[in-house]
Write a protein that holds these residues in place. Structure first.
Motif: not given
Length: 71
Positions: A32, A35-43, A45
């Motif tokens: 979890n 996943a939160a880190q990946a979503l945060s980075r994408q947002e 960017r």
């Protein structure tokens, strides 16, 4: 809340379990967090790309480069 089945090679699964143990969290909590880190980075960017499109492109790209180096 949703459930997700994830197929991983056995060695990667064991390494993730070891990481979760080292962080004193469950494997579920570790996934979890990742996943939160990946979503945060994408947002982040996407936000920088939107700003770059509205303003000085070279300045926006410079900010993205700084973000990539920091990550």
């Amino acid at each position: 809340m949703s459930a997700l089945t994830l197929r991983l090679p056995d060695d990667k699964h064991q390494r993730l379990k070891a990481l979760a143990r080292a962080k004193s969290v469950s494997l579920n909590q570790l996934m979890n967090e990742l996943a939160a880190q990946a979503l945060s980075r994408q947002e982040a960017r996407a936000g920088f790309e939107n700003r770059a499109a509205r303003g000085d492109v070279s300045r926006g790209l410079s900010l993205l480069d700084r973000l990539d180096r920091a990550g």
